[in-house]
Design a protein around this motif. Structure first.
Motif, PDB file in Angstrom:
ATOM      1  N   LEU A   1       0.860  -1.176   0.000  1.00 32.66           N
ATOM      2  CA  LEU A   1       0.000   0.000   0.000  1.00 32.66           C
ATOM      3  C   LEU A   1       0.897   1.228   0.000  1.00 32.66           C
ATOM      4  N   LEU A   2       0.805   2.011  -1.054  1.00 29.18           N
ATOM      5  CA  LEU A   2       1.538   3.277  -1.162  1.00 29.18           C
ATOM      6  C   LEU A   2       0.533   4.379  -1.454  1.00 29.18           C
ATOM      7  N   VAL A   3       0.606   5.453  -0.682  1.00 30.63           N
ATOM      8  CA  VAL A   3      -0.305   6.584  -0.839  1.00 30.63           C
ATOM      9  C   VAL A   3       0.496   7.869  -0.717  1.00 30.63           C
ATOM     10  N   ASP A   4      -0.042   8.933  -1.275  1.00 29.16           N
ATOM     11  CA  ASP A   4       0.584  10.244  -1.170  1.00 29.16           C
ATOM     12  C   ASP A   4      -0.075  11.044  -0.062  1.00 29.16           C
ATOM     13  N   LEU A   5       0.736  11.489   0.905  1.00 26.29           N
ATOM     14  CA  LEU A   5       0.259  12.299   2.015  1.00 26.29           C
ATOM     15  C   LEU A   5       1.169  13.516   2.132  1.00 26.29           C
ATOM     16  N   ALA A   6       0.576  14.698   2.106  1.00 25.44           N
ATOM     17  CA  ALA A   6       1.327  15.944   2.246  1.00 25.44           C
ATOM     18  C   ALA A   6       2.492  16.009   1.262  1.00 25.44           C
ATOM     19  N   GLY A   7       2.264  15.498   0.047  1.00 31.06           N
ATOM     20  CA  GLY A   7       3.291  15.541  -0.974  1.00 31.06           C
ATOM     21  C   GLY A   7       4.383  14.503  -0.832  1.00 31.06           C
ATOM     22  N   GLU A   8       4.218  13.568   0.092  1.00 27.29           N
ATOM     23  CA  GLU A   8       5.229  12.547   0.358  1.00 27.29           C
ATOM     24  C   GLU A   8       4.671  11.176   0.009  1.00 27.29           C
ATOM     25  N   ARG A   9       5.476  10.360  -0.677  1.00 22.17           N
ATOM     26  CA  ARG A   9       5.054   9.001  -0.995  1.00 22.17           C
ATOM     27  C   ARG A   9       5.244   8.132   0.238  1.00 22.17           C
ATOM     28  N   CYS A  10       4.139   7.600   0.762  1.00 20.45           N
ATOM     29  CA  CYS A  10       4.167   6.839   2.014  1.00 20.45           C
ATOM     30  C   CYS A  10       3.712   5.405   1.771  1.00 20.45           C
ATOM     31  N   ALA A  11       4.324   4.479   2.519  1.00 18.85           N
ATOM     32  CA  ALA A  11       3.924   3.079   2.499  1.00 18.85           C
ATOM     33  C   ALA A  11       3.497   2.677   3.903  1.00 18.85           C
ATOM     34  N   VAL A  12       2.689   1.636   3.983  1.00 21.25           N
ATOM     35  CA  VAL A  12       2.200   1.133   5.264  1.00 21.25           C
ATOM     36  C   VAL A  12       2.527  -0.350   5.378  1.00 21.25           C
ATOM     37  N   VAL A  13       3.128  -0.737   6.516  1.00 21.40           N
ATOM     38  CA  VAL A  13       3.265  -2.142   6.889  1.00 21.40           C
ATOM     39  C   VAL A  13       2.853  -2.262   8.351  1.00 21.40           C
ATOM     40  N   ILE A  14       2.788  -3.483   8.852  1.00 23.88           N
ATOM     41  CA  ILE A  14       2.299  -3.700  10.213  1.00 23.88           C
ATOM     42  C   ILE A  14       3.293  -4.537  11.000  1.00 23.88           C
ATOM     43  N   CYS A  15       3.761  -3.998  12.112  1.00 25.82           N
ATOM     44  CA  CYS A  15       4.516  -4.707  13.150  1.00 25.82           C
ATOM     45  C   CYS A  15       5.626  -5.590  12.579  1.00 25.82           C
ATOM     46  N   TYR A  16       5.468  -6.913  12.639  1.00 25.53           N
ATOM     47  CA  TYR A  16       6.506  -7.872  12.274  1.00 25.53           C
ATOM     48  C   TYR A  16       7.022  -7.649  10.854  1.00 25.53           C
TER      49      TYR A  16
END
Length: 245
Positions: free
Chosen positions: A116-131
């Motif tokens: 999952l990659l999304v743009d937030l405040a002009g920054e390319r962000c990814a999301v992962v969980i814990c482990y």
């Protein structure tokens, strides 16, 4: 980009503390708030079930205060994290790829690794969980895909991960990492925000706390991604030739 990380105790029935944390993050000028893994519904045996009202509450809070929120919840048999934009719209959902221990594996199904990659405040962000963040290949693949910041809801009892692995993942990939842990027993707190050079910008103790830090890219970062030589890397088992390996 200004990131807020909320180190919280779970569960949070009704999301009252979550809603208050969104307001505090917005008041601090944060662009995004990262919250811990499954804290609202409860992490541990037995795991809390889905709360159909959790996401609508988060969407209302995000839109009211104009701040993006990353919140983790059980969904369709997975441990997931949802990114809600500052307008209250859902930007995406990620399913945890690496489940931890027998209890998680008995209760949930692992995700298929779809990033999952999304743009937030002009920054390319990814999301992962814990482990997930503890595997070098995960963060490296996200950095290669263009991520500059990795947002990590977690529920963990080992402070060595925050002390050693999270800064290493940031530095070796040139990405910032926001790591939001639970802090009630047995969880260890020590949430943190790390810059792309591995510098710890903010670190929590063992109590509930809101961290806020500005993430910038300092000059002179080692270009690990650019200096890679994938064509010479060899992975896999050795082949036996005659009597020698």
């Amino acid at each position: 980009m200004r990131i807020a990380v909320w180190q919280a105790r779970g569960p949070d029935a009704g999301s009252e503390r979550l809603t208050a944390a969104v307001a505090r993050a917005a008041a601090a000028g944060a662009d995004v708030l990262v919250t811990p893994e499954l804290f609202a519904t409860g992490y541990g045996v037995p795991f809390g079930g889905p709360d159909p009202d959790l996401l609508p509450r988060v969407r209302r809070a995000a839109a009211e205060h104009g701040v993006a929120v990353v919140v983790s919840e059980p969904h369709d048999g997975h441990v997931t994290a949802v990114v809600v934009g500052p307008d209250g719209e859902v930007l995406g959902r990620y399913a945890k790829t690496h489940l931890w221990g027998d209890d998680e594996r008995a209760a949930f199904t692992a995700g298929d690794g779809t990033p999952l990659l999304v743009d937030l405040a002009g920054e390319r962000c990814a999301v992962v969980i814990c482990y997930d963040v503890e595997f070098p290949e995960v963060v490296r693949s996200l950095a290669v895909a263009g991520a500059r910041t990795v947002l990590v809801p977690t529920a963990l009892d080992d402070p060595a991960v925050a002390r050693v692995l999270v800064p290493a993942r940031a530095m070796e990939n040139g990405v910032a990492i926001a790591y939001a842990n639970q802090c009630d027993d047995p969880f260890c707190g020590t949430s943190l925000i790390v810059g792309p050079d591995g510098t710890v910008l903010a670190r929590a103790g063992e109590e509930e706390e809101l961290l806020v830090a500005d993430v910038v890219r300092p000059a002179g970062l080692t270009d690990y991604l650019g200096d890679r030589r994938p064509e010479v890397y060899r992975l896999g088992r050795a082949e036996r030739r005659g009597t020698s390996w």
